[in-house]
Write an enzyme that holds these catalytic residues in place. Structure first.
Site, PDB file in Angstrom:
ATOM      1  N   CYS A  33       0.904  -1.235  -0.147  1.00  0.00           N
ATOM      2  CA  CYS A  33      -0.023   0.008   0.258  1.00  0.00           C
ATOM      3  C   CYS A  33       0.640   1.336  -0.060  1.00  0.00           C
ATOM      4  O   CYS A  33       1.908   1.418   0.642  1.00  0.00           O
ATOM      5  CB  CYS A  33      -1.015  -0.008   1.188  1.00  0.00           C
ATOM      6  SG  CYS A  33      -1.792  -1.289   1.349  1.00  0.00           S
ATOM      7  N   GLY A  60       1.057  -0.389  -4.524  1.00  0.00           N
ATOM      8  CA  GLY A  60      -0.195  -1.375  -4.608  1.00  0.00           C
ATOM      9  C   GLY A  60      -1.041  -1.058  -5.934  1.00  0.00           C
ATOM     10  O   GLY A  60      -1.211   0.018  -6.346  1.00  0.00           O
ATOM     11  N   ASN A 146      -0.809   1.303   5.698  1.00  0.00           N
ATOM     12  CA  ASN A 146       0.034   0.599   5.046  1.00  0.00           C
ATOM     13  C   ASN A 146       0.701  -0.366   6.147  1.00  0.00           C
ATOM     14  O   ASN A 146       1.186   0.402   7.062  1.00  0.00           O
ATOM     15  CB  ASN A 146       1.062   1.673   4.389  1.00  0.00           C
ATOM     16  CG  ASN A 146       2.369   0.884   3.888  1.00  0.00           C
ATOM     17  OD1 ASN A 146       2.253  -0.278   3.565  1.00  0.00           O
ATOM     18  ND2 ASN A 146       3.527   1.522   3.832  1.00  0.00           N
ATOM     19  N   GLY A 147       0.742  -1.648   6.015  1.00  0.00           N
ATOM     20  CA  GLY A 147       1.476  -2.318   7.012  1.00  0.00           C
ATOM     21  C   GLY A 147       0.667  -3.703   7.346  1.00  0.00           C
ATOM     22  O   GLY A 147      -0.290  -3.888   6.685  1.00  0.00           O
ATOM     23  N   CYS A 288      12.075  -0.789   7.100  1.00  0.00           N
ATOM     24  CA  CYS A 288      12.278  -2.265   6.178  1.00  0.00           C
ATOM     25  C   CYS A 288      13.216  -1.942   5.254  1.00  0.00           C
ATOM     26  O   CYS A 288      13.425  -1.004   4.423  1.00  0.00           O
ATOM     27  CB  CYS A 288      10.775  -2.297   5.580  1.00  0.00           C
ATOM     28  SG  CYS A 288      10.742  -3.739   4.150  1.00  0.00           S
ATOM     29  N   TYR A 294      14.153  -2.554  -3.072  1.00  0.00           N
ATOM     30  CA  TYR A 294      13.169  -3.011  -4.112  1.00  0.00           C
ATOM     31  C   TYR A 294      11.783  -2.094  -4.025  1.00  0.00           C
ATOM     32  O   TYR A 294      11.601  -1.398  -5.096  1.00  0.00           O
ATOM     33  CB  TYR A 294      12.802  -4.462  -3.809  1.00  0.00           C
ATOM     34  CG  TYR A 294      11.597  -4.795  -5.007  1.00  0.00           C
ATOM     35  CD1 TYR A 294      11.841  -4.868  -6.392  1.00  0.00           C
ATOM     36  CD2 TYR A 294      10.446  -5.012  -4.166  1.00  0.00           C
ATOM     37  CE1 TYR A 294      10.722  -5.067  -7.278  1.00  0.00           C
ATOM     38  CE2 TYR A 294       9.361  -5.476  -5.297  1.00  0.00           C
ATOM     39  CZ  TYR A 294       9.476  -5.474  -6.518  1.00  0.00           C
ATOM     40  OH  TYR A 294       8.296  -5.816  -7.411  1.00  0.00           O
ATOM     41  N   SER A 335      13.614  -3.161 -11.830  1.00  0.00           N
ATOM     42  CA  SER A 335      14.196  -3.031 -10.456  1.00  0.00           C
ATOM     43  C   SER A 335      15.561  -3.325 -10.514  1.00  0.00           C
ATOM     44  O   SER A 335      16.144  -2.914  -9.280  1.00  0.00           O
ATOM     45  CB  SER A 335      13.234  -3.951  -9.321  1.00  0.00           C
ATOM     46  OG  SER A 335      13.117  -5.121 -10.063  1.00  0.00           O
ATOM     47  N   ASP A 397      19.957  -9.045 -10.503  1.00  0.00           N
ATOM     48  CA  ASP A 397      18.745  -8.730  -9.995  1.00  0.00           C
ATOM     49  C   ASP A 397      18.673  -8.074  -8.670  1.00  0.00           C
ATOM     50  O   ASP A 397      19.830  -8.182  -7.699  1.00  0.00           O
ATOM     51  CB  ASP A 397      17.873 -10.191 -10.147  1.00  0.00           C
ATOM     52  CG  ASP A 397      16.153  -9.805 -10.306  1.00  0.00           C
ATOM     53  OD1 ASP A 397      15.888  -8.547 -10.061  1.00  0.00           O
ATOM     54  OD2 ASP A 397      15.430 -10.755 -10.231  1.00  0.00           O
ATOM     55  N   ASP A 398      17.669  -7.340  -8.245  1.00  0.00           N
ATOM     56  CA  ASP A 398      17.856  -6.877  -6.936  1.00  0.00           C
ATOM     57  C   ASP A 398      17.457  -7.836  -5.890  1.00  0.00           C
ATOM     58  O   ASP A 398      17.894  -7.956  -4.746  1.00  0.00           O
ATOM     59  CB  ASP A 398      16.703  -5.782  -6.834  1.00  0.00           C
ATOM     60  CG  ASP A 398      15.221  -5.965  -7.311  1.00  0.00           C
ATOM     61  OD1 ASP A 398      15.129  -6.208  -8.397  1.00  0.00           O
ATOM     62  OD2 ASP A 398      14.558  -6.367  -6.286  1.00  0.00           O
ATOM     63  N   CYS A 434       7.883 -12.369   5.954  1.00  0.00           N
ATOM     64  CA  CYS A 434       7.519 -11.053   6.750  1.00  0.00           C
ATOM     65  C   CYS A 434       6.162 -11.209   7.052  1.00  0.00           C
ATOM     66  O   CYS A 434       5.247 -11.480   6.605  1.00  0.00           O
ATOM     67  CB  CYS A 434       7.737 -10.092   5.571  1.00  0.00           C
ATOM     68  SG  CYS A 434       7.250  -8.352   6.334  1.00  0.00           S
ATOM     69  N   CYS A 490      14.803  -2.931   9.700  1.00  0.00           N
ATOM     70  CA  CYS A 490      14.217  -4.156  10.028  1.00  0.00           C
ATOM     71  C   CYS A 490      15.025  -5.050   8.852  1.00  0.00           C
ATOM     72  O   CYS A 490      14.854  -4.888   7.930  1.00  0.00           O
ATOM     73  CB  CYS A 490      12.779  -4.248   9.825  1.00  0.00           C
ATOM     74  SG  CYS A 490      12.048  -6.118   9.778  1.00  0.00           S
ATOM     75  N   CYS A 493      13.315 -10.490   7.304  1.00  0.00           N
ATOM     76  CA  CYS A 493      13.285 -11.665   6.481  1.00  0.00           C
ATOM     77  C   CYS A 493      14.627 -12.175   5.930  1.00  0.00           C
ATOM     78  O   CYS A 493      14.959 -13.164   5.316  1.00  0.00           O
ATOM     79  CB  CYS A 493      12.384 -11.160   5.189  1.00  0.00           C
ATOM     80  SG  CYS A 493      13.211  -9.751   4.467  1.00  0.00           S
TER      81      CYS A 493
HETATM   82 FE1  SF4 Z   1      10.724  -5.414   5.446  1.00  0.00          FE
HETATM   83 FE2  SF4 Z   1      11.783  -8.068   5.386  1.00  0.00          FE
HETATM   84 FE3  SF4 Z   1      11.336  -6.575   7.649  1.00  0.00          FE
HETATM   85 FE4  SF4 Z   1       9.222  -7.540   6.279  1.00  0.00          FE
HETATM   86  S1  SF4 Z   1      10.608  -8.602   7.535  1.00  0.00           S
HETATM   87  S2  SF4 Z   1       9.382  -5.378   7.267  1.00  0.00           S
HETATM   88  S3  SF4 Z   1      10.047  -7.309   4.255  1.00  0.00           S
HETATM   89  S4  SF4 Z   1      12.836  -6.007   6.111  1.00  0.00           S
END
Ligand code: SF4
Length: 538
Positions: A33, A60, A146-147, A288, A294, A335, A397-398, A434, A490, A493
């Site tokens: 989003c 989105g 968003n989230g 994030c 990306y 990307s 690729d990213d 995630c 963060c 992932c």
């Molecule tokens: Fe971003 Fe990965 Fe954290 Fe999700 S887990 S918020 S995709 S860094």
């Protein structure tokens, strides 16, 4: 239509869930989003919001919506589709007011159906007796989110206990209902936010709009982004803007003022712009990492850093960490292109366009039936045979998530006569799902997780994808490119360290359809819309 919301179910949405996965989702994490808000009494706020959403379309593509306020009333229009498919002159002309919020959606909780489109407008009317006369009092509040929350089940129970009726299957509506419930007690939005937001666990950046103000809030620790800016002269602005990314400020000629800090609320109203903390104490922002890798548009800036420059730097460091003997560098467009340019610059191997992207394959025009399934990745990318034939290629690729598209792209290169493919992924392997609003796929679908042996040997995965070699950027290399310390992002992932605690039980329970236990999907959808009379009244 009912008096606790403004949701009508109409008839014309395409069943997006029928579209083949490989065409719909590709091999990238999906964003969750884009948000935009503007307070500008002398401007056409619906049109400014339209352009803001247009700039945020990459975040989105399932639905889009705009909600306007004029100090007294609110009206909201949302529909399935891209921003330029949802709005036209007539609708924008009707959406009059002096402030507006907007939303583009990718669903992470709740199906991709119109009922879940945003902004979500909650209105409740009650009869009052004023000096012996009966009057109707309406309390309105709209949310664009968003989230993703991680305590959705608890909050849904709270709604049930309070007798609040949920009419959609998104966690965003739960937040809207609870905020509205609190707000309707005293019509004090600041107090409602301070009471409710600490109860929302998870990642959220959102706008909360009433008839006379917009408040933009950001989660702790700031996983989802939000920036603020102004229209006109810094000393005497014509209006104030909030958005998920700075590119949405640029498109309407607004200037960036600041990034909203985690745990803060930014208030836009007749007194201008002000801020308050909805949560005490400072916390290190953990944006994030995938915003840098990306999601965000390359022309956006976060924390003063250019996304485009960071991506090129990632490519440069990738070339240093995992060089390859090759003739040309080719990117997976679009990307992967900045990363590939960086790789080429650092390696001295020329960057060449080798895959041409068909930019206009919109979801709306994709036939979901079997006939197009076989075309797969060719619908998106076409190889330039005269450039590729006989070449040893570094394909950059990213990121990769499921690996399905990567395998097909490598096969496209082989079919075009490439003699060697050295695949370089300019971000670390995605090893964990995630839970904060990004659709990275389930653990078992993450291809790097299947082939992870704890080291840097990805030869088995290279073989599976059909590449001669495969390497990922290290986490250290990525942090160097970002110019951030590990605790400023963060990285869940990538490294499994989730900044918002989440129990294993919750991990199992959390999924997109947590509020749709029978996974019931609406197939005949309509639009979220106030009545024509109410729109016209604004
Ligand atoms: Fe971003 Fe990965 Fe954290 Fe999700 S887990 S918020 S995709 S860094």
């Amino acid at each position: 239509m009912n008096n606790t919301g403004k949701i009508t179910i109409g008839k014309h949405m395409m069943p997006l869930t029928d579209i083949p996965n490989e065409i719909m989702r590709g091999d990238k994490p999906e964003e969750a989003c884009g948000i935009f808000g503007v307070y500008a009494p002398h401007s056409d706020v619906a049109r400014l919001t339209y352009f803001g959403l247009f700039a945020l379309q990459h975040r989105g593509q399932e639905s889009a919506g705009i909600c306007v306020s004029n100090g007294d009333q609110m009206a909201c229009y949302a529909k399935m589709g891209l921003v330029n498919q949802v709005f036209n002159e007539q609708i924008l002309g009707i959406l009059r007011g002096y402030m507006a919020t907007g939303h583009t959606r990718y669903s992470t909780t709740g199906s991709s159906v119109l009922a879940n489109a945003q902004p979500i407008l909650v209105e409740e009317s009650r009869d009052l007796s004023v000096m012996g006369k009966r009057r109707k009092k309406t309390t309105s509040l709209a949310v664009a989110h968003n989230g993703n929350l991680v305590n959705t089940g608890d909050l849904r129970k709270q709604c049930t206990d309070l007798g609040l009726t949920l009419t959609t299957t998104s966690d965003s509506e739960i937040m809207a209902r609870l905020l509205h419930h609190e707000y309707s007690k005293h019509e004090n939005l600041t107090e409602a936010i301070k009471t409710m937001l600490p109860q929302f666990k998870g990642a959220f950046a959102m706008t909360i709009q009433t008839p006379n103000e917009i408040v933009a809030v950001r989660d702790v620790p700031g996983i989802r982004p939000m920036v603020a800016g102004y229209l006109g002269d810094n000393n005497d602005p014509d209006g104030w803007v909030v958005a998920s990314e700075t590119c949405a400020l640029d498109i309407i000629g607004a200037s960036h003022a600041f990034d909203v800090t985690p745990g803060s609320a930014v208030v836009l109203n007749e007194t201008g712009i002000s801020q308050f903390r909805w949560r005490n104490g400072e916390e290190t922002e953990k944006l994030c990492a995938f915003e840098y890798i990306y999601f965000a548009r390359p022309d956006s800036y976060f924390r003063g850093k250019s996304i485009h420059a960071i991506r090129q730097r990632m490519g440069e460091i990738m070339a240093r960490e995992a060089p390859a003997d090759a003739d040309i560098i080719v990117s997976v467009p679009d990307s992967g292109t900045p990363h590939a340019i960086g790789f080429a610059r650092a390696s001295g191997i020329p960057y060449t366009e080798g895959l041409i992207k068909n930019r206009y394959v919109g979801r709306t025009f994709i036939d979901p039936r079997e006939r197009l399934r076989a075309l797969g990745v060719r619908m998106k990318l076409n190889p330039l045979e005269e450039v590729l034939r006989g070449q040893r290629v570094v394909l950059v690729d990213d990121s990769i998530v499921r690996g399905t598209t990567s395998k097909k792209i490598i096969q496209l290169l082989r079919d075009a006569g490439v003699t060697e493919v050295h695949f370089r992924v300019a971000s670390p392997p995605v090893l964990n799902p995630c839970f904060y609003g990004i659709d990275t796929a389930n653990q078992e679908e993450l291809i790097a997780s299947q082939y992870n042996n704890g080291g840097n040997d990805w030869s088995a995965l290279a073989e599976r994808l059909g590449a001669d070699s495969l390497a990922y950027l290290s986490i250290e290399g990525m942090l160097e490119a970002f110019g951030h310390a590990e605790n400023e992002l963060c990285l869940a992932c990538l490294n499994g360290s989730y900044p918002i605690p989440i129990s294993s039980q919750t991990k199992l329970a959390l999924n997109k359809y947590i509020l749709e236990p029978d996974k019931e999907r609406e197939s005949g959808n309509g639009e979220v819309l106030t009545s024509d009379e109410e729109l016209s009244a604004l």
